[in-house]
Design a protein around this motif. Structure first.
Motif, PDB file in Angstrom:
ATOM      1  N   MET A  53       1.944 -14.846  17.916  1.00 54.53           N
ATOM      2  CA  MET A  53       3.211 -14.257  18.375  1.00 54.53           C
ATOM      3  C   MET A  53       4.183 -14.093  17.212  1.00 54.53           C
ATOM      4  SD  MET A  53       4.251 -13.333  21.430  1.00 54.53           S
ATOM      5  CE  MET A  53       4.987 -11.821  20.826  1.00 54.53           C
ATOM      6  N   ALA A  54       4.276 -15.136  16.388  1.00 54.96           N
ATOM      7  CA  ALA A  54       5.168 -15.084  15.224  1.00 54.96           C
ATOM      8  C   ALA A  54       4.738 -13.965  14.278  1.00 54.96           C
ATOM      9  CB  ALA A  54       5.163 -16.433  14.499  1.00 54.96           C
ATOM     10  N   ALA A  55       3.428 -13.856  14.037  1.00 54.94           N
ATOM     11  CA  ALA A  55       2.909 -12.815  13.134  1.00 54.94           C
ATOM     12  C   ALA A  55       3.214 -11.418  13.670  1.00 54.94           C
ATOM     13  CB  ALA A  55       1.401 -12.985  12.949  1.00 54.94           C
ATOM     14  N   LEU A  56       3.051 -11.228  14.973  1.00 57.66           N
ATOM     15  CA  LEU A  56       3.295  -9.911  15.582  1.00 57.66           C
ATOM     16  C   LEU A  56       4.774  -9.529  15.539  1.00 57.66           C
ATOM     17  CD1 LEU A  56       0.909 -10.309  18.625  1.00 57.66           C
ATOM     18  CD2 LEU A  56       0.673  -8.558  16.849  1.00 57.66           C
ATOM     19  N   MET A  57       5.654 -10.489  15.786  1.00 58.26           N
ATOM     20  CA  MET A  57       7.093 -10.192  15.789  1.00 58.26           C
ATOM     21  C   MET A  57       7.627  -9.885  14.385  1.00 58.26           C
ATOM     22  SD  MET A  57       8.091 -10.028  18.884  1.00 58.26           S
ATOM     23  CE  MET A  57       9.880 -10.137  18.889  1.00 58.26           C
ATOM     24  N   MET A  58       6.871 -10.290  13.356  1.00 55.11           N
ATOM     25  CA  MET A  58       7.263 -10.014  11.973  1.00 55.11           C
ATOM     26  C   MET A  58       6.775  -8.662  11.475  1.00 55.11           C
ATOM     27  SD  MET A  58       6.827 -13.370   9.613  1.00 55.11           S
ATOM     28  CE  MET A  58       5.323 -14.013  10.313  1.00 55.11           C
ATOM     29  N   GLN A  59       5.758  -8.094  12.144  1.00 55.84           N
ATOM     30  CA  GLN A  59       5.116  -6.909  11.594  1.00 55.84           C
ATOM     31  C   GLN A  59       6.018  -5.676  11.567  1.00 55.84           C
ATOM     32  OE1 GLN A  59       1.225  -6.439  13.329  1.00 55.84           O
ATOM     33  NE2 GLN A  59       0.424  -8.173  12.195  1.00 55.84           N
ATOM     34  N   LYS A  60       5.679  -4.772  10.640  1.00 57.91           N
ATOM     35  CA  LYS A  60       6.465  -3.536  10.477  1.00 57.91           C
ATOM     36  C   LYS A  60       6.069  -2.555  11.571  1.00 57.91           C
ATOM     37  CE  LYS A  60       6.918  -3.929   5.458  1.00 57.91           C
ATOM     38  NZ  LYS A  60       6.517  -3.351   4.165  1.00 57.91           N
ATOM     39  N   ALA A  61       6.552  -2.807  12.757  1.00 59.77           N
ATOM     40  CA  ALA A  61       6.195  -1.980  13.913  1.00 59.77           C
ATOM     41  C   ALA A  61       7.177  -2.283  15.025  1.00 59.77           C
ATOM     42  CB  ALA A  61       4.779  -2.323  14.365  1.00 59.77           C
ATOM     43  N   TYR A  62       7.076  -1.507  16.111  1.00 58.60           N
ATOM     44  CA  TYR A  62       7.843  -1.858  17.308  1.00 58.60           C
ATOM     45  C   TYR A  62       6.853  -2.217  18.404  1.00 58.60           C
ATOM     46  CZ  TYR A  62      10.549  -1.735  21.539  1.00 58.60           C
ATOM     47  OH  TYR A  62      11.113  -2.097  22.737  1.00 58.60           O
ATOM     48  N   PRO A  63       7.010  -3.326  19.105  1.00 57.78           N
ATOM     49  CA  PRO A  63       7.981  -4.401  18.864  1.00 57.78           C
ATOM     50  C   PRO A  63       7.606  -5.186  17.592  1.00 57.78           C
ATOM     51  CG  PRO A  63       7.053  -4.499  21.096  1.00 57.78           C
ATOM     52  CD  PRO A  63       6.189  -3.580  20.293  1.00 57.78           C
ATOM     53  N   GLY A  64       8.605  -5.582  16.864  1.00 57.04           N
ATOM     54  CA  GLY A  64       8.397  -6.308  15.616  1.00 57.04           C
ATOM     55  C   GLY A  64       9.623  -6.169  14.742  1.00 57.04           C
ATOM     56  N   ASN A  65       9.431  -6.282  13.427  1.00 58.87           N
ATOM     57  CA  ASN A  65      10.542  -6.202  12.469  1.00 58.87           C
ATOM     58  C   ASN A  65      11.639  -7.226  12.750  1.00 58.87           C
ATOM     59  OD1 ASN A  65       9.810  -4.194  10.543  1.00 58.87           O
ATOM     60  ND2 ASN A  65      10.050  -2.646  12.138  1.00 58.87           N
ATOM     61  N   ALA A  66      11.259  -8.335  13.380  1.00 57.64           N
ATOM     62  CA  ALA A  66      12.240  -9.393  13.673  1.00 57.64           C
ATOM     63  C   ALA A  66      12.199 -10.445  12.558  1.00 57.64           C
ATOM     64  CB  ALA A  66      11.927 -10.040  15.015  1.00 57.64           C
ATOM     65  N   THR A  67      13.263 -11.228  12.482  1.00 51.62           N
ATOM     66  CA  THR A  67      13.272 -12.391  11.591  1.00 51.62           C
ATOM     67  C   THR A  67      12.830 -13.573  12.449  1.00 51.62           C
ATOM     68  OG1 THR A  67      15.081 -11.448  10.325  1.00 51.62           O
ATOM     69  CG2 THR A  67      14.723 -13.821  10.109  1.00 51.62           C
ATOM     70  N   VAL A  68      11.693 -14.164  12.082  1.00 55.38           N
ATOM     71  CA  VAL A  68      11.048 -15.123  12.981  1.00 55.38           C
ATOM     72  C   VAL A  68      11.136 -16.561  12.469  1.00 55.38           C
ATOM     73  CG1 VAL A  68       8.898 -15.714  14.174  1.00 55.38           C
ATOM     74  CG2 VAL A  68       9.434 -13.313  13.708  1.00 55.38           C
ATOM     75  N   THR A  69      11.532 -17.455  13.372  1.00 56.36           N
ATOM     76  CA  THR A  69      11.492 -18.898  13.101  1.00 56.36           C
ATOM     77  C   THR A  69      10.540 -19.528  14.108  1.00 56.36           C
ATOM     78  OG1 THR A  69      13.810 -18.864  12.402  1.00 56.36           O
ATOM     79  CG2 THR A  69      12.891 -21.010  12.982  1.00 56.36           C
ATOM     80  N   VAL A  70       9.614 -20.352  13.612  1.00 59.38           N
ATOM     81  CA  VAL A  70       8.693 -21.061  14.508  1.00 59.38           C
ATOM     82  C   VAL A  70       9.129 -22.522  14.592  1.00 59.38           C
ATOM     83  CG1 VAL A  70       6.304 -21.743  14.947  1.00 59.38           C
ATOM     84  CG2 VAL A  70       6.780 -19.513  13.913  1.00 59.38           C
ATOM     85  N   CYS A  71       9.409 -22.983  15.805  1.00 56.99           N
ATOM     86  CA  CYS A  71       9.787 -24.381  16.029  1.00 56.99           C
ATOM     87  C   CYS A  71       8.658 -25.098  16.768  1.00 56.99           C
ATOM     88  CB  CYS A  71      11.063 -24.472  16.865  1.00 56.99           C
ATOM     89  SG  CYS A  71      12.501 -23.743  16.056  1.00 56.99           S
ATOM     90  N   HIS A  72       8.538 -26.406  16.525  1.00 57.98           N
ATOM     91  CA  HIS A  72       7.460 -27.178  17.148  1.00 57.98           C
ATOM     92  C   HIS A  72       7.892 -28.630  17.300  1.00 57.98           C
ATOM     93  CE1 HIS A  72       6.774 -28.327  12.987  1.00 57.98           C
ATOM     94  NE2 HIS A  72       6.757 -27.036  12.692  1.00 57.98           N
ATOM     95  N   SER A  73       6.949 -29.486  17.639  1.00 61.05           N
ATOM     96  CA  SER A  73       7.288 -30.882  17.964  1.00 61.05           C
ATOM     97  C   SER A  73       7.917 -31.640  16.801  1.00 61.05           C
ATOM     98  CB  SER A  73       6.036 -31.630  18.435  1.00 61.05           C
ATOM     99  OG  SER A  73       5.040 -31.595  17.417  1.00 61.05           O
ATOM    100  N   ARG A  74       7.758 -31.164  15.575  1.00 58.27           N
ATOM    101  CA  ARG A  74       8.343 -31.856  14.423  1.00 58.27           C
ATOM    102  C   ARG A  74       9.631 -31.192  13.922  1.00 58.27           C
ATOM    103  NH1 ARG A  74       5.221 -34.782  16.206  1.00 58.27           N
ATOM    104  NH2 ARG A  74       3.555 -36.000  15.224  1.00 58.27           N
ATOM    105  N   THR A  75      10.067 -30.145  14.613  1.00 57.31           N
ATOM    106  CA  THR A  75      11.306 -29.469  14.196  1.00 57.31           C
ATOM    107  C   THR A  75      12.505 -30.338  14.545  1.00 57.31           C
ATOM    108  OG1 THR A  75      10.250 -27.327  14.579  1.00 57.31           O
ATOM    109  CG2 THR A  75      12.654 -27.328  14.408  1.00 57.31           C
ATOM    110  N   ALA A  76      13.361 -30.554  13.548  1.00 53.22           N
ATOM    111  CA  ALA A  76      14.474 -31.508  13.723  1.00 53.22           C
ATOM    112  C   ALA A  76      15.622 -30.947  14.566  1.00 53.22           C
ATOM    113  CB  ALA A  76      14.997 -31.944  12.362  1.00 53.22           C
ATOM    114  N   ASN A  77      15.857 -29.652  14.489  1.00 45.70           N
ATOM    115  CA  ASN A  77      17.073 -29.098  15.120  1.00 45.70           C
ATOM    116  C   ASN A  77      16.760 -27.932  16.055  1.00 45.70           C
ATOM    117  OD1 ASN A  77      16.153 -27.570  13.011  1.00 45.70           O
ATOM    118  ND2 ASN A  77      18.171 -26.903  12.331  1.00 45.70           N
TER     119      ASN A  77
END
Length: 293
Positions: free
Chosen positions: A173-197
């Motif tokens: 999902m993160a890879a697809l949202m970053m791609q040069k296409a629509y839908p995409g071209n987003a700035t992506v942050t991936v959060c998980h169980s070790r993410t502090a904030n």
């Protein structure tokens, strides 16, 4: 707030696929054939596979269901995968996960011919996805892209937070949202169980895609006004209000989050139906030999 109706969209796509299959067959072409291997009697897996067989009927596909008991050996299962790889009539096939503990899921995934890997889990398809080459995209992320597309949700330049880093949803999902296409071209942050904030990250997001598997994790105070929220979670929790004795819960506290959103998916009826229809689209592509000749 607009409710994203995955059920209605998936019904529409199945009609579109059925029309295309009708044309292919009318011109003397081959009817797409999807096979599924189901091991054991896991309730969730049984339900998913039954839905896939039903979707094949709606799309005009041929489908085969191969069942094994829980005690099937890894060797026997790998042999069946090899048989399906060689079967010219089978365009694509899936091995329903999870598998019993004595079988290596990774070994089974890698044994599938990537040209028939309509689940999009084989390392070749995953690798091609990550660099933007044509491939079979795993069904849930692909379904989410289709919802964004059909609801004309703007993604370019938006901040997208993906909650979860699984190989099946979070990473692709993160890879697809970053791609040069629509839908995409987003700035992506991936959060998980070790993410502090996590709460702070979510608060700044224009789009939140929640795939953690933690019921009602995303609370109203974590979501900014006007955000788009896509809920991938499907956790069965006991319930006295339903006939089955359980109720599906998403990763989002829907009742309190929905009023703040511009768009939101419900659970059930949001991402779920799109996952199955994405598998159907991959099968159609496999039947037409459109990605791999």
């Amino acid at each position: 707030m607009t409710l994203i109706d995955g059920k209605a969209v998936s019904t529409q796509i199945k009609k579109e696929i059925a029309e295309e299959v009708k044309e292919i067959v009318a011109k003397g072409g081959k009817r797409p054939h999807l096979a599924a291997i189901l091991v054991g009697h896991d309730g969730g897996s049984e339900t998913y596979v039954a839905s896939k067989v039903k979707a094949c009927e709606a799309c005009g596909f041929k489908s085969s269901l191969i069942r094994y008991e829980e005690d099937v050996t890894e060797k026997e299962l790998l042999q069946k995968v090899e048989d399906l790889n060689k079967d010219a009539d089978v365009d694509g096939f899936i091995v329903q996960l999870p598998l019993p503990k004595h079988i290596s899921e990774q070994k089974v995934i890698e044994a599938i011919d990537y040209r028939k890997d309509v689940d999009g889990f084989h390392p070749i398809n995953v690798g091609r996805l990550s660099i933007g080459l044509p491939c079979y995209i795993s069904a849930t992320p692909n379904g989410i892209l289709e919802l964004l597309r059909r609801y004309k949700i703007e993604t370019s330049g938006k901040k997208c937070v993906v909650l979860g880093r699984s190989n099946i949803v979070g990473k692709p999902m993160a890879a697809l949202m970053m791609q040069k296409a629509y839908p995409g071209n987003a700035t992506v942050t991936v959060c998980h169980s070790r993410t502090a904030n996590i709460a702070e990250e979510c608060k700044t997001a224009d789009i939140i895609i929640a795939a953690l598997g933690q019921p009602e994790f995303v609370k109203a105070e974590m979501v900014k006004e006007g955000a788009v929220v896509i809920d991938v979670g499907t956790t069965r929790l006991p319930s006295t209000k339903t006939k089955s004795g359980f109720k599906l819960h998403g990763d989002v506290d829907f009742e309190n989050v929905a009023p703040k959103c511009s768009f939101i998916t419900p659970v059930p009826g949001g991402v779920g139906p799109m996952t199955i229809v994405s598998l159907m689209r991959n099968t159609l592509l496999a039947g037409k030999k459109e990605i791999y000749k």
